[in-house]
Scaffold this motif. Sequence first.
Motif, PDB file in Angstrom:
ATOM      1  N   GLU A   1       0.842  -1.194   0.000  1.00  0.00           N
ATOM      2  CA  GLU A   1       0.000   0.000   0.000  1.00  0.00           C
ATOM      3  C   GLU A   1       0.877   1.244   0.000  1.00  0.00           C
ATOM      4  N   VAL A   2       0.572   2.182  -0.884  1.00  0.00           N
ATOM      5  CA  VAL A   2       1.341   3.427  -0.982  1.00  0.00           C
ATOM      6  C   VAL A   2       0.391   4.615  -1.017  1.00  0.00           C
TER       7      VAL A   2
ATOM      8  N   ASN B   1       5.334   5.645  -8.980  1.00  0.00           N
ATOM      9  CA  ASN B   1       6.575   6.219  -8.451  1.00  0.00           C
ATOM     10  C   ASN B   1       6.598   6.187  -6.927  1.00  0.00           C
ATOM     11  N   ALA B   2       5.434   6.348  -6.314  1.00  0.00           N
ATOM     12  CA  ALA B   2       5.354   6.230  -4.853  1.00  0.00           C
ATOM     13  C   ALA B   2       5.740   4.815  -4.429  1.00  0.00           C
ATOM     14  N   TYR B   3       5.273   3.842  -5.200  1.00  0.00           N
ATOM     15  CA  TYR B   3       5.649   2.442  -4.923  1.00  0.00           C
ATOM     16  C   TYR B   3       7.149   2.250  -5.103  1.00  0.00           C
ATOM     17  N   ARG B   4       7.690   2.777  -6.196  1.00  0.00           N
ATOM     18  CA  ARG B   4       9.127   2.633  -6.451  1.00  0.00           C
ATOM     19  C   ARG B   4       9.949   3.217  -5.307  1.00  0.00           C
ATOM     20  N   ARG B   5       9.564   4.408  -4.861  1.00  0.00           N
ATOM     21  CA  ARG B   5      10.307   5.030  -3.749  1.00  0.00           C
ATOM     22  C   ARG B   5      10.211   4.185  -2.486  1.00  0.00           C
ATOM     23  N   LYS B   6       9.049   3.626  -2.231  1.00  0.00           N
ATOM     24  CA  LYS B   6       8.844   2.866  -0.992  1.00  0.00           C
ATOM     25  C   LYS B   6       9.673   1.592  -0.975  1.00  0.00           C
TER      26      LYS B   6
ATOM     27  N   GLY C   1      12.436   1.156  -2.813  1.00  0.00           N
ATOM     28  CA  GLY C   1      13.833   1.447  -3.136  1.00  0.00           C
ATOM     29  C   GLY C   1      14.212   1.265  -4.588  1.00  0.00           C
ATOM     30  N   MET C   2      13.268   1.515  -5.507  1.00  0.00           N
ATOM     31  CA  MET C   2      13.557   1.409  -6.934  1.00  0.00           C
ATOM     32  C   MET C   2      13.656   2.800  -7.561  1.00  0.00           C
ATOM     33  N   LEU C   3      14.282   2.870  -8.719  1.00  0.00           N
ATOM     34  CA  LEU C   3      14.380   4.128  -9.449  1.00  0.00           C
ATOM     35  C   LEU C   3      13.001   4.577  -9.913  1.00  0.00           C
ATOM     36  N   THR C   4      12.735   5.881  -9.790  1.00  0.00           N
ATOM     37  CA  THR C   4      11.472   6.416 -10.292  1.00  0.00           C
ATOM     38  C   THR C   4      11.578   6.659 -11.794  1.00  0.00           C
ATOM     39  N   SER C   5      10.442   6.933 -12.414  1.00  0.00           N
ATOM     40  CA  SER C   5      10.449   7.206 -13.852  1.00  0.00           C
ATOM     41  C   SER C   5      11.315   8.421 -14.175  1.00  0.00           C
ATOM     42  N   ASP C   6      11.269   9.436 -13.327  1.00  0.00           N
ATOM     43  CA  ASP C   6      12.090  10.629 -13.560  1.00  0.00           C
ATOM     44  C   ASP C   6      13.571  10.307 -13.465  1.00  0.00           C
ATOM     45  N   GLU C   7      13.942   9.438 -12.539  1.00  0.00           N
ATOM     46  CA  GLU C   7      15.353   9.068 -12.400  1.00  0.00           C
ATOM     47  C   GLU C   7      15.825   8.263 -13.603  1.00  0.00           C
ATOM     48  N   ILE C   8      14.951   7.439 -14.165  1.00  0.00           N
ATOM     49  CA  ILE C   8      15.310   6.698 -15.373  1.00  0.00           C
ATOM     50  C   ILE C   8      15.503   7.660 -16.542  1.00  0.00           C
ATOM     51  N   ILE C   9      14.635   8.640 -16.638  1.00  0.00           N
ATOM     52  CA  ILE C   9      14.783   9.669 -17.679  1.00  0.00           C
ATOM     53  C   ILE C   9      16.108  10.394 -17.523  1.00  0.00           C
ATOM     54  N   ASP C  10      16.469  10.755 -16.289  1.00  0.00           N
ATOM     55  CA  ASP C  10      17.729  11.465 -16.026  1.00  0.00           C
ATOM     56  C   ASP C  10      18.937  10.629 -16.456  1.00  0.00           C
ATOM     57  N   ILE C  11      18.895   9.320 -16.163  1.00  0.00           N
ATOM     58  CA  ILE C  11      19.999   8.438 -16.559  1.00  0.00           C
ATOM     59  C   ILE C  11      20.137   8.426 -18.081  1.00  0.00           C
ATOM     60  N   ARG C  12      19.016   8.279 -18.765  1.00  0.00           N
ATOM     61  CA  ARG C  12      19.033   8.232 -20.227  1.00  0.00           C
ATOM     62  C   ARG C  12      19.586   9.525 -20.815  1.00  0.00           C
ATOM     63  N   LYS C  13      19.128  10.658 -20.286  1.00  0.00           N
ATOM     64  CA  LYS C  13      19.582  11.954 -20.802  1.00  0.00           C
ATOM     65  C   LYS C  13      21.049  12.211 -20.475  1.00  0.00           C
ATOM     66  N   GLU C  14      21.508  11.676 -19.341  1.00  0.00           N
ATOM     67  CA  GLU C  14      22.910  11.846 -18.954  1.00  0.00           C
ATOM     68  C   GLU C  14      23.841  11.256 -20.011  1.00  0.00           C
ATOM     69  N   TYR C  15      23.381  10.187 -20.656  1.00  0.00           N
ATOM     70  CA  TYR C  15      24.190   9.540 -21.690  1.00  0.00           C
ATOM     71  C   TYR C  15      23.774   9.951 -23.098  1.00  0.00           C
ATOM     72  N   GLY C  16      22.821  10.869 -23.193  1.00  0.00           N
ATOM     73  CA  GLY C  16      22.390  11.349 -24.502  1.00  0.00           C
ATOM     74  C   GLY C  16      21.719  10.291 -25.339  1.00  0.00           C
ATOM     75  N   LEU C  17      20.931   9.418 -24.703  1.00  0.00           N
ATOM     76  CA  LEU C  17      20.297   8.300 -25.386  1.00  0.00           C
ATOM     77  C   LEU C  17      18.803   8.525 -25.577  1.00  0.00           C
ATOM     78  N   SER C  18      18.278   8.006 -26.663  1.00  0.00           N
ATOM     79  CA  SER C  18      16.833   7.961 -26.821  1.00  0.00           C
ATOM     80  C   SER C  18      16.305   6.779 -26.018  1.00  0.00           C
TER      81      SER C  18
END
Length: 333
Positions: free
Chosen positions: A33-34, A68-73, A75-92
Amino acid sequence: MIKSSEKICPICGEHHDLELRTRKNRITIRGTEVEYDEKYYKCNKYNDEESEYCDGKQNDENLLNARNAYRRKVGMLTSDEIIDIRKEYGLSQVELARLMGVGDVTIARYETKAIQEPIYDNILRRIKIYPLEALELLNYNKSKFSDERYNQIFVKIMANQSKYGIEMETRKLLQNDYINYSKPSAANGNKVLDIDLIEKIISYIAFQRENLYKTVLMKFLWYIDKISYSINKMSMTGLVYIHESYGSLPIGHYNLIGLNNVCKQEIFENRTYKIKIFPSPNVSFIDLTSEQKKIIDQVLDKFKEMRTNDIVETMHNEPEYVNTKMYDVMKFY
């Protein structure tokens, strides 16, 4: 939180300001439950629940907030964090999916709808922390990229490696990698991590074998521990190995290679990145026991005529590898 937006109200059918409200709501996802932020429109002409509604965009946003609330609870990466990782490497989205060896739409789903499986969350975290992990995946899946795009991604990864080079002393980082294996167990072969001994073993192997590269070294360490365990019911190094697509890899292998007393050279040729290992002038392996040297020599002799692909294929047929799934710990027996 309340915002006004003037549009035709689907509740009363009139054109007037609608209140966009936010409230806390609760939902159960995968048995957990989140609490999350839920947005909805409120028609001020009515006071009951039927005066509330969400359009398709808000429903998607609310579901993403819940996931994302579930992911945080957990200990998983949120959707925004996955986006940040992708953009950090300049990937689609498709490029990150191909880098990871998953379906083309997988990352798009992680960023908008689906919750990633733990094994892929682990890969994404490793890419985030270790740019060289991204480089190894790029090399492994290089057939999925054009030469031009491969080179562009390679340059970006190496820029990140320089930008985010780990400043903490690598021995401490490696010790931290093994914080959950501080006691003898089936995972570490009934021995806690012995970094000093590992440095001696690596230097000894590099002294005995020319053209030693990281991929082969990781397999040698596993075989050394396997033989040691079969003889003494105890591994030699205390390393914990994970089932990876190209064989066994010890937890913290980047920090292992990064130890100050591991002598190495980074090589890039023929669209392939490699780490070559040399004997370290700062490490004396003279005090390795005769039994330890005998085990190491046995492994070196077993594979002396084999190329890297042959060694990897041999490892793929080992029962410890066959009987585990991807990213599982390969226990000794």
